[in-house]
Design a protein around this motif. Structure first.
Motif, PDB file in Angstrom:
ATOM      1  N   HIS A   1     -38.044  44.391   7.462  1.00 59.01           N
ATOM      2  CA  HIS A   1     -38.582  44.255   8.829  1.00 59.01           C
ATOM      3  C   HIS A   1     -39.665  43.179   8.776  1.00 59.01           C
ATOM      4  O   HIS A   1     -40.867  43.464   8.743  1.00 59.01           O
ATOM      5  N   LEU A   2     -39.209  41.921   8.736  1.00 58.69           N
ATOM      6  CA  LEU A   2     -40.050  40.784   8.373  1.00 58.69           C
ATOM      7  C   LEU A   2     -41.310  40.594   9.220  1.00 58.69           C
ATOM      8  O   LEU A   2     -42.312  40.094   8.743  1.00 58.69           O
ATOM      9  N   GLY A   3     -41.250  40.986  10.510  1.00 58.27           N
ATOM     10  CA  GLY A   3     -42.389  40.709  11.386  1.00 58.27           C
ATOM     11  C   GLY A   3     -43.373  41.867  11.516  1.00 58.27           C
ATOM     12  O   GLY A   3     -44.364  41.754  12.240  1.00 58.27           O
ATOM     13  N   ALA A   4     -43.134  42.980  10.816  1.00 55.27           N
ATOM     14  CA  ALA A   4     -43.888  44.212  11.097  1.00 55.27           C
ATOM     15  C   ALA A   4     -45.406  44.085  10.917  1.00 55.27           C
ATOM     16  O   ALA A   4     -46.160  44.796  11.566  1.00 55.27           O
ATOM     17  N   GLU A   5     -45.846  43.177  10.031  1.00 57.99           N
ATOM     18  CA  GLU A   5     -47.298  43.021   9.844  1.00 57.99           C
ATOM     19  C   GLU A   5     -47.864  41.793  10.545  1.00 57.99           C
ATOM     20  O   GLU A   5     -49.057  41.722  10.796  1.00 57.99           O
TER      21      GLU A   5
ATOM     22  N   CYS B   1     -29.871  41.160   2.497  1.00 58.55           N
ATOM     23  CA  CYS B   1     -29.029  42.068   1.707  1.00 58.55           C
ATOM     24  C   CYS B   1     -28.373  41.350   0.534  1.00 58.55           C
ATOM     25  O   CYS B   1     -27.937  41.965  -0.437  1.00 58.55           O
ATOM     26  N   LYS B   2     -28.300  40.030   0.664  1.00 59.26           N
ATOM     27  CA  LYS B   2     -27.533  39.177  -0.238  1.00 59.26           C
ATOM     28  C   LYS B   2     -27.888  39.341  -1.720  1.00 59.26           C
ATOM     29  O   LYS B   2     -27.003  39.457  -2.568  1.00 59.26           O
ATOM     30  N   SER B   3     -29.190  39.369  -2.032  1.00 61.06           N
ATOM     31  CA  SER B   3     -29.601  39.352  -3.436  1.00 61.06           C
ATOM     32  C   SER B   3     -29.069  40.555  -4.211  1.00 61.06           C
ATOM     33  O   SER B   3     -28.878  40.466  -5.421  1.00 61.06           O
ATOM     34  N   CYS B   4     -28.819  41.671  -3.567  1.00 65.08           N
ATOM     35  CA  CYS B   4     -28.337  42.863  -4.280  1.00 65.08           C
ATOM     36  C   CYS B   4     -26.899  43.247  -3.962  1.00 65.08           C
ATOM     37  O   CYS B   4     -26.295  44.016  -4.703  1.00 65.08           O
ATOM     38  N   HIS B   5     -26.348  42.756  -2.851  1.00 67.24           N
ATOM     39  CA  HIS B   5     -25.020  43.242  -2.445  1.00 67.24           C
ATOM     40  C   HIS B   5     -23.978  42.138  -2.351  1.00 67.24           C
ATOM     41  O   HIS B   5     -23.190  42.091  -1.412  1.00 67.24           O
TER      42      HIS B   5
ATOM     43  N   PRO C   1     -33.126  43.739  10.021  1.00 68.13           N
ATOM     44  CA  PRO C   1     -32.799  42.732   9.001  1.00 68.13           C
ATOM     45  C   PRO C   1     -31.548  41.906   9.307  1.00 68.13           C
ATOM     46  O   PRO C   1     -30.602  42.395   9.909  1.00 68.13           O
ATOM     47  N   SER C   2     -31.565  40.654   8.835  1.00 71.51           N
ATOM     48  CA  SER C   2     -30.365  39.818   8.899  1.00 71.51           C
ATOM     49  C   SER C   2     -29.636  40.032   7.565  1.00 71.51           C
ATOM     50  O   SER C   2     -30.197  40.572   6.612  1.00 71.51           O
ATOM     51  N   ILE C   3     -28.398  39.590   7.492  1.00 69.55           N
ATOM     52  CA  ILE C   3     -27.587  39.778   6.282  1.00 69.55           C
ATOM     53  C   ILE C   3     -28.220  39.048   5.081  1.00 69.55           C
ATOM     54  O   ILE C   3     -28.005  39.433   3.931  1.00 69.55           O
ATOM     55  N   LYS C   4     -29.065  38.042   5.346  1.00 72.06           N
ATOM     56  CA  LYS C   4     -29.756  37.326   4.260  1.00 72.06           C
ATOM     57  C   LYS C   4     -30.607  38.274   3.422  1.00 72.06           C
ATOM     58  O   LYS C   4     -30.809  38.053   2.230  1.00 72.06           O
TER      59      LYS C   4
ATOM     60  N   ALA D   1     -21.218  37.090   7.955  1.00 71.13           N
ATOM     61  CA  ALA D   1     -21.302  37.700   9.299  1.00 71.13           C
ATOM     62  C   ALA D   1     -22.550  38.579   9.399  1.00 71.13           C
ATOM     63  O   ALA D   1     -22.951  39.194   8.412  1.00 71.13           O
ATOM     64  N   GLU D   2     -23.163  38.627  10.574  1.00 62.76           N
ATOM     65  CA  GLU D   2     -24.303  39.521  10.770  1.00 62.76           C
ATOM     66  C   GLU D   2     -23.806  40.933  11.084  1.00 62.76           C
ATOM     67  O   GLU D   2     -22.793  41.105  11.757  1.00 62.76           O
ATOM     68  N   ILE D   3     -24.530  41.950  10.613  1.00 57.70           N
ATOM     69  CA  ILE D   3     -24.212  43.331  10.995  1.00 57.70           C
ATOM     70  C   ILE D   3     -24.930  43.604  12.324  1.00 57.70           C
ATOM     71  O   ILE D   3     -26.146  43.427  12.403  1.00 57.70           O
ATOM     72  N   PRO D   4     -24.204  43.980  13.367  1.00 54.08           N
ATOM     73  CA  PRO D   4     -24.839  44.146  14.686  1.00 54.08           C
ATOM     74  C   PRO D   4     -25.594  45.471  14.831  1.00 54.08           C
ATOM     75  O   PRO D   4     -25.149  46.389  15.513  1.00 54.08           O
ATOM     76  N   TRP D   5     -26.761  45.577  14.185  1.00 48.35           N
ATOM     77  CA  TRP D   5     -27.583  46.791  14.281  1.00 48.35           C
ATOM     78  C   TRP D   5     -28.005  47.016  15.728  1.00 48.35           C
ATOM     79  O   TRP D   5     -28.277  46.054  16.451  1.00 48.35           O
ATOM     80  N   ASN D   6     -28.091  48.267  16.122  1.00 48.08           N
ATOM     81  CA  ASN D   6     -28.535  48.603  17.478  1.00 48.08           C
ATOM     82  C   ASN D   6     -29.989  49.058  17.465  1.00 48.08           C
ATOM     83  O   ASN D   6     -30.400  49.755  16.549  1.00 48.08           O
TER      84      ASN D   6
END
Ligand code: HEC
Ligand code: HEC
Ligand code: HEC
Ligand code: HEC
Ligand code: HEC
Length: 162
Positions: free
Chosen positions: A47-51, A64-68, A59-62, A89-94
């Motif tokens: 959650h990049l902007g939380a602070e 997740c990349k390093s581990c998946h 999150p964007s798929i970027k 492809a992006e995962i369309p989180w709601n």
């Protein structure tokens, strides 16, 4: 001026109606617990902007990349993430927490300046082994105003309503 702005705002609200805590489903059975324990991650890794920003962001798929980039288990949920990483492809989180447009809320202001922990507003996210279907701690105008009262922060209508 202030009075005109307020009546316009109240008029808009009558048209918009209220915002219920509806059931939300997610495209992938994401698991917060494994990432916060086994993978040792922190909220702001995803959650990049939380602070630092108004919006915490999903999150964007970027992220997740390093581990998946390949499956390490039989999990079908993990396979969906790997497929998305490989195709880009992006995962369309709601969104679950989503205030109406007439309310202003800033994460940076609360998390950094106000030193309010994520769990005060979002509950025990580290215990979520599957996506929550609704707000864990419901957020309403009352919950905002109660905390502001306790901490002597302004509860003038125009503090939160734009
Ligand atoms: C590895 C990435 C990752 C990490 C680390 C992570 N999250 Fe999440 N978070 C997600 C994903 C993906 C979703 C959407 C799926 C879901 O709701 O489970 C989400 C959803 C959420 C939501 C619901 C937002 C909405 O409106 O739909 C909240 C609140 C949240 N996370 C808080 C946290 C907190 C607090 C932490 C740290 C204790 C944290 N997250 C750590 C990936 C992450
Ligand atoms: C004072 C209460 C409060 C605190 C503290 C807080 N949030 Fe939020 N959060 C909200 C509200 C309200 C929303 C809905 C905001 C909106 O719709 O503009 C939200 C939305 C979100 C979302 C949905 C996506 C988005 O961009 O809005 C995520 C993810 C999230 N918060 C994560 C976090 C994390 C991680 C932390 C701690 C670093 C945190 N929040 C701290 C109240 C809070
Ligand atoms: C720092 C490494 C790391 C990152 C980054 C990461 N994960 Fe994971 N993830 C793990 C580990 C460790 C596991 C548990 C073992 C496994 O399944 O490989 C896991 C498991 C999963 C699973 C299977 C969970 C289950 O219970 O079946 C899903 C789904 C998943 N991750 C989604 C995501 C998504 C979506 C992102 C990006 C927002 C992400 N992960 C980013 C390390 C990571
Ligand atoms: C748990 C406590 C808490 C909750 C819940 C909370 N706030 Fe706040 N809020 C604060 C604190 C503390 C500050 C002051 C931060 C600072 O020092 O700048 C603040 C400041 C603000 C400000 C800036 C005020 C100003 O005078 O500039 C706005 C706007 C605001 N909050 C909106 C909201 C909204 C909207 C909600 C509900 C969705 C909410 N807050 C929920 C604690 C809270
Ligand atoms: C600390 C922030 C805050 C302050 C101060 C505040 N509101 Fe709100 N208000 C909210 C939030 C957040 C919502 C959205 C609640 C939801 O979506 O469930 C809301 C929603 C509303 C609604 C829409 C009906 C509803 O329940 O969704 C009305 C009407 C309203 N506010 C009027 C006012 C008036 C009048 C004042 C001044 C007396 C005021 N508000 C002060 C945060 C605030």
């Amino acid at each position: 001026m202030r009075c005109t702005k307020l009546s316009l705002f109240l008029f808009t609200l009558v048209i918009l109606g209220c915002n219920d805590n509806q059931i939300v489903e997610q495209p992938v059975a994401y698991n917060h617990t494994v990432h916060l324990t086994e993978a040792g991650m922190d909220c702001i890794d995803c959650h990049l902007g939380a602070e630092t920003k108004i919006h915490a962001t999903l999150p964007s798929i970027k992220q997740c990349k390093s581990c998946h980039s390949k499956s390490k288990t039989e999990s079908s949920a993990e396979k969906m993430v790997v497929d998305a990483v490989l195709s880009g492809a992006e995962i369309p989180w709601n969104r679950i927490y989503n205030l109406p447009d007439h309310v202003f809320f800033s994460h940076r202001r609360h998390v950094k300046a106000g030193q309010v922990a994520c769990s005060v507003c979002h509950g025990e996210v580290e215990k979520l082994t599957k996506p929550p279907s609704k707000m864990i701690v419901p957020i309403s105008m009352d919950t905002c105003m109660n905390c502001h009262d306790n901490k002597s922060i302004s509860n003038d209508c125009l503090t939160c309503h734009v």
